[in-house]
Design an enzyme around this catalytic site. Sequence first.
Site, mmCIF file in Angstrom:
data_model
loop_
_atom_site.group_PDB
_atom_site.id
_atom_site.type_symbol
_atom_site.label_atom_id
_atom_site.label_comp_id
_atom_site.label_asym_id
_atom_site.label_seq_id
_atom_site.Cartn_x
_atom_site.Cartn_y
_atom_site.Cartn_z
ATOM 1 C CB THR A 3 -1.161 0.370 1.216
ATOM 2 O OG1 THR A 3 -1.688 -0.871 0.898
ATOM 3 C CG2 THR A 3 -2.322 1.373 1.470
ATOM 4 C CB THR B 35 6.747 3.417 -3.543
ATOM 5 O OG1 THR B 35 7.050 4.822 -3.014
ATOM 6 C CG2 THR B 35 8.138 2.672 -4.112
ATOM 7 N N GLY C 79 3.560 1.591 7.774
ATOM 8 C CA GLY C 79 2.373 1.937 7.610
ATOM 9 C C GLY C 79 1.445 3.422 8.177
ATOM 10 C CD GLU D 7 1.306 -2.294 4.391
ATOM 11 O OE1 GLU D 7 1.333 -0.946 3.277
ATOM 12 O OE2 GLU D 7 2.022 -1.278 5.513
HETATM 13 C C1 5RP Z 1 1.899 2.085 4.321
HETATM 14 C C2 5RP Z 1 2.872 2.206 3.958
HETATM 15 C C3 5RP Z 1 3.696 2.829 3.193
HETATM 16 O O1 5RP Z 1 4.357 1.539 2.293
HETATM 17 C C4 5RP Z 1 4.351 3.747 3.992
HETATM 18 O O2 5RP Z 1 3.696 4.184 4.279
HETATM 19 C C5 5RP Z 1 5.773 4.150 1.963
HETATM 20 O O3 5RP Z 1 4.582 5.171 1.628
HETATM 21 P P1 5RP Z 1 4.860 5.205 -0.365
HETATM 22 O O4 5RP Z 1 5.263 4.805 -0.421
HETATM 23 O O5 5RP Z 1 3.515 5.786 -0.567
HETATM 24 O O6 5RP Z 1 5.383 6.911 0.280
HETATM 25 O O7 5RP Z 1 3.657 1.127 5.467
HETATM 26 O O8 5RP Z 1 0.692 1.623 4.996
#
Ligand code: 5RP
Length: 224
Positions: A28, A31, A96, A104
């Site tokens: 999630t 990225t 998170g 996750e």
């Molecule tokens: C979601 C996550 C995401 O992997 C983390 O917040 C990184 O997000 P992004 O890729 O938008 O920087 O742990 O629960």
Amino acid sequence: MTLDDMKRASANAALEYVPTGATIGVGTGSTAEFFIEELAARPGLIAAAVASSEACAAALRAAGIRVLDPAAAPYPLPLYVDGADEVDPELRLIKGGGGAQTREKVLATAAELFVCIVDDTKLVERLGRAPVPLEVMPWAAAFVAERVAALGGRTAARPRFVTDNGNAVLDAMGLDLSDPEGLEVELDAIPGVVECGIFARRRADVVLVGAVAGVRRLSGRRTP
Ligand code: 5RP
């Protein structure tokens, strides 16, 4: 090169680890969404995906990818691909930011290979710059906050946020992260905590770091 370009580059590099025709776990966040775009551009590369959140499931379906119910997925999964909020040199993570750390962590732990995709702003010498998200039963939040305070930390309730499991998220700051595995165990042992966002016991096997100079691969104990 923008931050999004770096995220996209690390997501693209993760394709190398995708076994053709497999069912894989997908994370999630922004990225991970670039990774879904990469999968969408290659119809038939995977058979199906297990999503780490409802948002991820919606993005996968919109990309034309079959989504399996995590309650009926074929475990172990060969691969889990996800982003992170922080990565330390031992490939331990804080996750998170999207409040999805419970599913996750289940999918990462259920995977034979966990590939983490980040831009280089996520690399830290020591975990703890980002808050540690705690998914908590809503009625236990005050009790959990008190226990976190007893550990030397402080918490902020994430406003108007409800997890896919119907729970609340407390973001914990000021904790001593010199022993991430120990703190992960300690936080997860607080009654009312569903899951904390420290991924030290199940850390990444490979981290693909998008940077201006290209994608760097950091690998830990279980490289392919
Ligand atoms: C979601 C996550 C995401 O992997 C983390 O917040 C990184 O997000 P992004 O890729 O938008 O920087 O742990 O629960």
